[in-house]
Every structure is written in C-alpha cells, then in structure tokens.
Design a protein around this motif. Structure first.
Motif, PDB file in Angstrom:
ATOM      1  N   LYS A   5       0.867  -1.285  -0.006  1.00  0.00           N
ATOM      2  CA  LYS A   5      -0.025  -0.024  -0.094  1.00  0.00           C
ATOM      3  C   LYS A   5       0.761   1.264  -0.062  1.00  0.00           C
ATOM      4  O   LYS A   5       0.553   2.233  -0.856  1.00  0.00           O
ATOM      5  N   GLU A   6       1.699   1.153   0.718  1.00  0.00           N
ATOM      6  CA  GLU A   6       2.744   2.554   0.637  1.00  0.00           C
ATOM      7  C   GLU A   6       4.204   2.090   0.193  1.00  0.00           C
ATOM      8  O   GLU A   6       4.924   1.290   0.831  1.00  0.00           O
ATOM      9  N   GLN A   7       4.383   2.466  -1.063  1.00  0.00           N
ATOM     10  CA  GLN A   7       5.678   2.322  -1.825  1.00  0.00           C
ATOM     11  C   GLN A   7       6.793   2.366  -1.076  1.00  0.00           C
ATOM     12  O   GLN A   7       7.805   2.136  -1.406  1.00  0.00           O
ATOM     13  N   LYS A   8       6.809   3.681  -0.106  1.00  0.00           N
ATOM     14  CA  LYS A   8       7.853   4.009   0.621  1.00  0.00           C
ATOM     15  C   LYS A   8       8.355   3.050   1.460  1.00  0.00           C
ATOM     16  O   LYS A   8       9.710   3.397   1.901  1.00  0.00           O
ATOM     17  N   SER A   9       7.456   2.138   1.641  1.00  0.00           N
ATOM     18  CA  SER A   9       7.870   1.314   3.009  1.00  0.00           C
ATOM     19  C   SER A   9       8.760   0.109   2.213  1.00  0.00           C
ATOM     20  O   SER A   9       9.282  -0.880   3.040  1.00  0.00           O
ATOM     21  N   PHE A  10       8.826   0.101   0.992  1.00  0.00           N
ATOM     22  CA  PHE A  10       9.461  -1.037   0.253  1.00  0.00           C
ATOM     23  C   PHE A  10      10.901  -1.398   0.797  1.00  0.00           C
ATOM     24  O   PHE A  10      11.372  -2.484   1.369  1.00  0.00           O
TER      25      PHE A  10
END
Length: 585
Positions: A5-10
């Motif tokens: 959901k949050e691409q920044k958390s990849f």
C-alpha cells in the motif's frame, strides 16, 4: 512492490528482512538477476560487458540504515535522486596550526563531527552551505570557530585565513559487524521444515557401527545373526562379526533386526499437485511439484520407508514424468531427488482414463478402445516429429538458412524418449485385456513396458508378462473398490513372484506407506512366500523396477546406507522402527 500500500515502505521492509537474516546477496539477486532470469533477458540484472546500462549508485550500503540511492541510470540516462556528498563518513584528521585532532564524521541523517574518544570533553558542531563548511569547537573553557571550503573527502581554510587549518579522511569507520552478528544470533533458529517435527539442525552423515544385530541382507547371504554393520560417508563399508573400527557412534543392535530401507514404487506424497485431465501430459514433471514440507515424508521414515517413486495421477492415458526421491526430511525440494537415475513416466489404463466415474465427461477417450488409439496416435506422431528433426538436421548449413526448423514440442520429445528407450513406463492397470493390449502396442513400436502397477489381474497373464519382460508392482489385498477390481485376489503377488516376475508391493496411499512391512507379510499367508521373498517385495524388487538395485534395496558393501533398525521381526505386526537411516543420516 505491487501489493504494498505504501511504496515508500519497500526499502524499509527489505532492510528489516536483511536485519532478520536474509543475506544481502540474496536480497540483491531478488531485485536484479532473479527477475531478469525469470524474464529470460540476458541484458538485465547484471553489470557485465554487454549488459543494458541500468544501474544505481548509492551513498552507503543501501541495505543498511542511512544508505541512500544517489543516482538511477536507465538505458544509459542519468537521474540524480540525491546528490552524492563530497564528504564520505569516516575518520578524519583535523590539523589546526600543527595541532592534530582525530574526528569521526557521520552522515546518517545530518552531518556530524565527534571525537572517537567518548570521554573527551571537546564538542564539535558542523554546517555545510553551498560548498563551504563551518565548524565550531567547544570545550569547558574555550570556543573556536573555523570556516573553509569543502573538498572531496576533505576541507581546509581559505587561503590567507588565520588560523590555518585543514582536514582529510584517513580511514573508514569501524564496522559494527559484532553488533550485527549479535542481532542475528538473537534470531530464533527456525526448524526445517517450519512445521511439526521439523529439524532445528539438518541431519548429518556420521560414522556408525551397529553391533550384534540380526541382518536381513536381501542378498544371497540371507539372514546374518549377531553381526555388525559399519556405516561411513553415507555408505555401507563393512559387514561382519566383531568389527574393530573407529566410529563416532556405536549402536547396540542386540535383539533387533537391521534391513534395507523400504522402497515404495508407487506413491503420491510430497507433491503439491498430482492430477490433470489432458490426454497426453508427458511434458509435465513431478520434480517441479515437489513439496519437501509434507509431513508424510516424516511419517514414511517412521514406517521404515527410505525412497519412493512419486507418480503423476491416473486420469491420463499418458501421464507426467516421475520423480524418484529419498525421504530426506528437512531438505529442500530439489535435495529430495535421487541424482543420476533413469527416467520414468506414468501411463494409465481403465476406468480412470476413460472417465467412468464422471457421467458428464466428454473428453476423449471414453472407451478402452479409444485408450489404445491414444497410444498409437501419440507414438506415431512422435516418430513423425523425430523424422522432421532428422531431416532438418541433415540439411547443409546453407540450406538451413532458407529452411524453417520444426517447432519444438516438449510433449513429443518425452513421448519419443519412451520409444527410444530413454524413459521407462510405469502403467496403472487392472484388467487382463488392457494389460495384453499395452504390451502389444509397445512391441509394435519396439520398446517394453517397464512396470505394470496395481496389476490386480496380473495373475491371469503372468506368463505373457514374463515373456514381454515387464515387472509388477501390486497391492497386497485391495479388492472391489470399483468394477474393474472385482477379480482381484490376495494371492496375486505370490503367483507373479513364483512365475518369475520381479514383483513389488506398493502403497499408492500416504497412510498405507507407513506399514508396507505388514503389507508384504500378507504374501506369506496368501501364497506361502518365504520371509525373504516377502521382504524382497518392498526392498530389492522395487529397487530393481526403478533401476536402483545397484545402489539400494539390500544390505551390501558399497550400497547407500539406507537402512532400518526394527524392534522385532520386520514382518511382524508388533515390529516398530527404532531408527531409520537415509544416506547414513
């Protein structure tokens, strides 16, 4: 990253995985070479000569906290994400009017200067501004300010400025390997497989001396009493009385029985998928469907089973390719496979193939005659396929440039292997008419059926089977579970054995495979086989059917140390498995 959901958390999640034990090399491969290989693109996923210029430049270790992506290059085009700093973290030597200070420069979030000596009272603060640097040095009594230019991995005073000073990088920061190691050591040790009865430590091959036991050799030596067996490097090295050898583990085998491990010629355990309903599935490989986490492997070991042939289902006249495995509990799926074996394939006849249980089925074939035609069509088409390739390969190099190569067909290639005797058939079978039919079809195409499995009417055609050169793998006393089984008799295995056929008893069932020793014992009651003949039905005979008898199936010097230590006569209903060894483990 598609489902995140949050691409920044990849990247954060990836770093967590590395911190928890995922090797950095595996993480890098998962992002680069592995997806490139899945896409069959040889120009992606690596930095070798000729590769497409897709790469990233990082500031620090991208898998560690503080690591940043500085530049992303795509097809040779540069995209700057974060400017690379001129000052790389490390130990710097600052010299002011000849006086030297050793400083630690870090750049996790903000640029920091500090004395590596934690007891020092001197404090440093630093600021960067458009290529210039300001440093403030404070101790308990004094405060000094420095202003100068930033160089690559260094900084110095402006010419003519007093005091004169300069700094340069002298070493890397001390790595926190021990800290990282301590964190990794705190990770709980996960069993393999991650389920009930999983092993926290993989079994290791050791040297064993099993002493003073009763050995059922399965060879001409027969039964040996008060005998020792020495196991080393996964092999049986010595057999005899009062052996004097150096060993890691001594096992008292007194009042116990040592046999070769049971081999199940027909099994469906440890597979993620077994059946499909295509007419010819010869391109399907059971080795691609292995499930090393299946607890039935452990249960088979508890029943003295050390190896098995994992077969495709029986919904197809021509089924998929078999997998021959050892019960290496705790191993990865590909580690289950027995290396260097001959290749086998599943055929099927009868009600399952013509879909008798499904009145709504409209798949060809719907009759036993249609099943025969499927075989003849498949073999004829395979020979035509071979001729096409032979004609193409016979062309000159010049002619090939103007010719179109035949389309590669994995189904035809596997079918052709059967005709050329490079793959051997294990055929699900019941009634005598179809048994005769398939032997005739094979002879018409100049090959032999290797094994008829189930073969519950084998006693009717045992002489014809012997003449053809086929073996039998049957049930001990299954009967009447469908129409074509109505003429099954419990004397079947004994009759075929006495005619001279290589005969085995199989399970075809995850529950029955745990007590194949008792299934073999039934042929003593039904047909009067000797104990050794009965025991051969689940050891050396299935090994012969699978072309593995030079490696397993009996206790003989040089064979694999796949052996079982029983509490009682192994054909007794009171016998329990005390120890099972696979490859001396």
């Amino acid at each position: 990253s598609l489902a995140i959901k949050e691409q920044k958390s990849f990247l954060k999640d990836l770093r967590t995985a590395v911190k928890k034990g995922l090797p950095k090399s595996a993480a890098l491969a998962a992002l680069t070479s592995t997806p490139a290989e899945m896409l069959s693109n040889r120009k992606l996923g690596h930095l070798n000569k000729g590769a497409q210029a897709n790469f990233i430049i990082t500031n620090g270790d991208v898998f560690a906290k503080g690591g940043k992506i500085a530049e992303n290059w795509i097809a040779g085009k540069r995209f700057v994400i974060n400017e690379l700093p001129k000052l790389t973290p490390g130990i710097y030597q600052l010299t002011i009017n000849g006086k030297k200070h050793e400083l630690k420069l870090t750049n996790d979030e903000d640029l920091k200067l500090e004395n590596p000596d934690k007891d020092s009272k001197i404090k440093y603060s630093v600021k960067l501004d458009n290529g210039f640097i300001s440093i403030e040095i404070k101790d308990q009594e004094n405060s000094n300010s420095l202003f100068g230019r930033v160089l690559y991995n260094g900084f110095n005073s402006i010419l003519g400025q007093k005091p004169e000073w300069h700094a340069h990088r002298i070493s890397d920061l001390e790595k926190e390997d021990e800290k990282d190691k301590a964190q990794q050591d705190s990770i709980p040790l996960l069993p393999r497989p991650f389920s009930a009865y999983g092993l926290h430590k993989p079994a290791a091959a050791k040297t064993y001396l099993i002493k003073n036991t009763t050995v059922w050799t399965g060879e001409n030596a027969g039964i040996l009493t008060q005998t020792d067996v020495f196991i080393k490097d996964g092999k049986i090295l010595q057999i005899g009385k009062n052996l004097a050898v150096k060993t890691e583990i001594n096992i008292d085998g007194s009042e116990q029985y040592l046999t070769a491990g049971i081999i199940d010629e027909h099994s469906h355990i440890a597979l993620l998928s077994v059946n499909d309903i295509a007419v010819n599935s010869s391109m399907v490989r059971m080795e691609d469907s292995l499930d090393s986490d299946d607890v039935d492997i452990y249960r088979n070991l508890a029943g003295g089973v050390t190896a098995a042939q994992l077969l495709h289902g029986s919904a197809n006249p021509i089924g998929g390719q078999s997998a021959l495995i050892k019960m290496r509990w705790g191993a990865e799926s590909d580690e289950l496979l027995i290396k260097g074996t001959d290749k086998f394939i599943k055929f099927a006849l009868g009600e399952n193939v013509k879909r008798s249980a499904s009145q709504k089925s409209i798949r060809y074939p719907l009759t036993r005659m249609g099943v025969e035609q499927v075989y003849r069509d498949a073999f004829t088409n395979a020979l035509a396929y071979e001729n096409q390739w032979q004609a193409y390969k016979a062309l000159s190099s010049k002619a090939k440039k103007h010719a179109k190569a035949p389309r590669r067909d994995l189904m035809m290639e596997a079918t052709l292997e059967i005709i050329n005797k490079n793959r051997y058939v294990t055929c699900h079978s019941y009634v005598q008419s179809e048994i005769n039919m398939l032997m005739k079809v094979a002879e018409d195409y100049r090959f032999n059926i290797n094994t008829f499995t189930h073969i519950l009417e084998g006693y009717k055609v045992a002489d014809k089977m012997l003449a053809h050169g086929v073996g039998a793998s049957t049930f001990a006393d299954w009967w009447a579970y469908k129409w074509e089984v109505n003429y099954a008799i419990p004397y079947n295995a004994s009759i075929m054995t006495k005619v001279g056929l290589t005969t085995a008893i199989n399970s075809d069932d995850a529950e029955m495979s745990r007590r194949l020793n008792q299934e073999a014992a039934k042929s003593i009651k039904y047909g009067g086989l000797s104990e050794q003949q009965a025991w051969n039905l689940v050891t050396i005979n299935p090994a012969k059917l699978l072309h593995l008898d030079d490696r397993m199936g009996s206790i003989k010097i040089g064979k694999d140390a796949d052996v079982v230590l029983w509490s009682d006569n192994p054909l007794s209903i009171y016998a329990k498995v005390n120890k099972t060894f696979v490859d001396g483990r």
